[in-house]
Scaffold this motif. Sequence first.
Motif, PDB file in Angstrom:
ATOM      1  N   PHE A  74      32.979  34.384  20.368  1.00 29.61           N
ATOM      2  CA  PHE A  74      31.824  33.908  20.594  1.00 29.61           C
ATOM      3  C   PHE A  74      30.740  34.591  21.841  1.00 29.61           C
ATOM      4  O   PHE A  74      31.255  35.614  22.366  1.00 29.61           O
ATOM      5  CB  PHE A  74      32.007  32.462  21.482  1.00 29.61           C
ATOM      6  N   THR A  75      29.511  34.406  21.911  1.00 29.23           N
ATOM      7  CA  THR A  75      28.776  35.056  22.771  1.00 29.23           C
ATOM      8  C   THR A  75      28.728  34.276  24.432  1.00 29.23           C
ATOM      9  O   THR A  75      28.497  33.407  24.478  1.00 29.23           O
ATOM     10  CB  THR A  75      27.420  35.023  22.276  1.00 29.23           C
ATOM     11  N   LEU A  76      28.798  35.470  25.330  1.00 30.12           N
ATOM     12  CA  LEU A  76      29.370  34.874  26.763  1.00 30.12           C
ATOM     13  C   LEU A  76      27.875  34.639  27.207  1.00 30.12           C
ATOM     14  O   LEU A  76      27.704  33.831  28.434  1.00 30.12           O
ATOM     15  CB  LEU A  76      30.104  35.923  27.429  1.00 30.12           C
ATOM     16  N   ASP A  77      26.618  34.843  26.727  1.00 29.34           N
ATOM     17  CA  ASP A  77      25.585  35.289  27.584  1.00 29.34           C
ATOM     18  C   ASP A  77      24.910  34.064  27.708  1.00 29.34           C
ATOM     19  O   ASP A  77      23.957  33.927  28.492  1.00 29.34           O
ATOM     20  CB  ASP A  77      24.456  36.251  27.029  1.00 29.34           C
ATOM     21  N   GLN A  78      25.322  32.887  27.119  1.00 31.92           N
ATOM     22  CA  GLN A  78      24.578  31.546  27.482  1.00 31.92           C
ATOM     23  C   GLN A  78      25.356  30.773  28.476  1.00 31.92           C
ATOM     24  O   GLN A  78      25.129  29.548  28.643  1.00 31.92           O
ATOM     25  CB  GLN A  78      24.658  30.896  25.986  1.00 31.92           C
ATOM     26  N   HIS A  79      26.488  31.414  29.125  1.00 29.55           N
ATOM     27  CA  HIS A  79      27.434  30.596  29.811  1.00 29.55           C
ATOM     28  C   HIS A  79      27.630  31.210  31.244  1.00 29.55           C
ATOM     29  O   HIS A  79      27.564  32.565  31.279  1.00 29.55           O
ATOM     30  CB  HIS A  79      28.776  30.571  29.132  1.00 29.55           C
ATOM     31  N   ALA A  80      27.728  30.245  32.192  1.00 27.60           N
ATOM     32  CA  ALA A  80      28.199  31.076  33.580  1.00 27.60           C
ATOM     33  C   ALA A  80      29.666  31.061  33.369  1.00 27.60           C
ATOM     34  O   ALA A  80      30.290  30.635  32.642  1.00 27.60           O
ATOM     35  CB  ALA A  80      27.846  29.742  34.584  1.00 27.60           C
ATOM     36  N   VAL A  81      29.957  31.934  34.130  1.00 25.72           N
ATOM     37  CA  VAL A  81      31.363  32.427  34.016  1.00 25.72           C
ATOM     38  C   VAL A  81      31.839  32.398  35.578  1.00 25.72           C
ATOM     39  O   VAL A  81      31.268  32.797  36.340  1.00 25.72           O
ATOM     40  CB  VAL A  81      31.714  33.785  33.467  1.00 25.72           C
ATOM     41  N   ALA A  82      33.185  32.001  35.829  1.00 27.65           N
ATOM     42  CA  ALA A  82      33.918  31.944  37.087  1.00 27.65           C
ATOM     43  C   ALA A  82      35.305  32.747  36.889  1.00 27.65           C
ATOM     44  O   ALA A  82      35.857  32.486  36.071  1.00 27.65           O
ATOM     45  CB  ALA A  82      33.863  30.500  37.711  1.00 27.65           C
ATOM     46  N   TRP A  83      35.345  33.143  38.342  1.00 24.51           N
ATOM     47  CA  TRP A  83      36.879  33.845  38.383  1.00 24.51           C
ATOM     48  C   TRP A  83      37.406  32.579  39.447  1.00 24.51           C
ATOM     49  O   TRP A  83      36.897  32.304  40.391  1.00 24.51           O
ATOM     50  CB  TRP A  83      36.843  35.088  39.249  1.00 24.51           C
ATOM     51  N   PHE A  84      38.725  32.718  39.217  1.00 26.83           N
ATOM     52  CA  PHE A  84      39.706  31.785  39.899  1.00 26.83           C
ATOM     53  C   PHE A  84      40.842  32.428  40.209  1.00 26.83           C
ATOM     54  O   PHE A  84      41.324  33.290  39.769  1.00 26.83           O
ATOM     55  CB  PHE A  84      40.325  30.414  39.047  1.00 26.83           C
ATOM     56  N   ARG A  85      41.482  31.960  41.278  1.00 28.37           N
ATOM     57  CA  ARG A  85      42.701  32.641  41.678  1.00 28.37           C
ATOM     58  C   ARG A  85      43.920  31.511  42.084  1.00 28.37           C
ATOM     59  O   ARG A  85      43.517  30.637  42.711  1.00 28.37           O
ATOM     60  CB  ARG A  85      42.593  33.375  43.273  1.00 28.37           C
ATOM     61  N   GLN A  86      45.080  32.007  41.801  1.00 25.32           N
ATOM     62  CA  GLN A  86      46.351  31.054  41.808  1.00 25.32           C
ATOM     63  C   GLN A  86      47.305  31.854  42.687  1.00 25.32           C
ATOM     64  O   GLN A  86      47.788  32.784  42.050  1.00 25.32           O
ATOM     65  CB  GLN A  86      46.663  30.427  40.797  1.00 25.32           C
ATOM     66  N   ALA A  87      47.129  31.559  44.090  1.00 28.40           N
ATOM     67  CA  ALA A  87      48.346  32.400  44.978  1.00 28.40           C
ATOM     68  C   ALA A  87      49.491  31.691  44.848  1.00 28.40           C
ATOM     69  O   ALA A  87      49.675  30.345  44.118  1.00 28.40           O
ATOM     70  CB  ALA A  87      48.008  32.060  46.229  1.00 28.40           C
ATOM     71  N   PRO A  88      50.744  32.244  44.653  1.00 23.11           N
ATOM     72  CA  PRO A  88      51.829  31.788  44.695  1.00 23.11           C
ATOM     73  C   PRO A  88      52.346  30.506  45.348  1.00 23.11           C
ATOM     74  O   PRO A  88      52.191  30.314  46.734  1.00 23.11           O
ATOM     75  CB  PRO A  88      52.986  32.782  45.217  1.00 23.11           C
ATOM     76  N   GLY A  89      52.819  29.483  44.875  1.00 21.91           N
ATOM     77  CA  GLY A  89      52.953  28.188  45.418  1.00 21.91           C
ATOM     78  C   GLY A  89      51.544  27.361  45.909  1.00 21.91           C
ATOM     79  O   GLY A  89      51.904  26.256  46.495  1.00 21.91           O
ATOM     80  N   LYS A  90      50.723  27.745  45.391  1.00 23.18           N
ATOM     81  CA  LYS A  90      49.308  27.138  45.883  1.00 23.18           C
ATOM     82  C   LYS A  90      48.584  26.665  44.470  1.00 23.18           C
ATOM     83  O   LYS A  90      48.817  27.149  43.343  1.00 23.18           O
ATOM     84  CB  LYS A  90      48.470  27.998  46.552  1.00 23.18           C
ATOM     85  N   GLU A  91      47.667  25.792  44.764  1.00 22.38           N
ATOM     86  CA  GLU A  91      46.688  25.475  43.649  1.00 22.38           C
ATOM     87  C   GLU A  91      45.718  26.452  43.486  1.00 22.38           C
ATOM     88  O   GLU A  91      45.603  27.329  44.185  1.00 22.38           O
ATOM     89  CB  GLU A  91      46.000  24.101  43.814  1.00 22.38           C
ATOM     90  N   ARG A  92      45.451  26.451  42.073  1.00 18.27           N
ATOM     91  CA  ARG A  92      44.198  27.341  41.722  1.00 18.27           C
ATOM     92  C   ARG A  92      43.068  27.039  42.478  1.00 18.27           C
ATOM     93  O   ARG A  92      42.776  26.017  42.638  1.00 18.27           O
ATOM     94  CB  ARG A  92      44.112  27.333  40.175  1.00 18.27           C
ATOM     95  N   GLU A  93      42.284  28.098  42.901  1.00 20.70           N
ATOM     96  CA  GLU A  93      40.893  27.817  43.536  1.00 20.70           C
ATOM     97  C   GLU A  93      39.963  28.679  42.892  1.00 20.70           C
ATOM     98  O   GLU A  93      40.121  29.861  42.697  1.00 20.70           O
ATOM     99  CB  GLU A  93      41.100  28.339  44.987  1.00 20.70           C
TER     100      GLU A  93
END
Length: 122
Positions: free
Chosen positions: A25-44
């Motif tokens: 699919f074409t990504l250019d119509q969408h915003a994109v985010a990066w997330f991080r999940q540290a060990p033992g923690k919720e994704r942020e």
Amino acid sequence: QLVESGGGLVQPGGSLRLSCAASGFTLDQHAVAWFRQAPGKEREAVLCISSNGGTTNYAESADSVKGRFTISRDNAKNTVFLQMDSPKPEETGVYSCAADENHYCSGYMFLWGQGTQVTVSS
């Protein structure tokens, strides 16, 4: 699908560049985010970029990365990047990218990558 790459071991104060490549699919119509999940923690959420790259939305929980992490995109390559400069050990975790339903950073993610491990350690 979304596929992340570029993770690995990086020393504190070093640099690492993550890539999030879209296929099917074409990504250019969408915003994109990066997330991080540290060990033992919720994704942020870490950073988000709108479809045209004109707006970069720093999630409230990610204020600490300002000036060190940069999100960018190359729509011609259907790819979004996360440049990590001077990462800290506490920023170790699995980094995932996700595509937003909207062209702006709405938080409604419809597609996720599998994630790439980033370990910040000396």
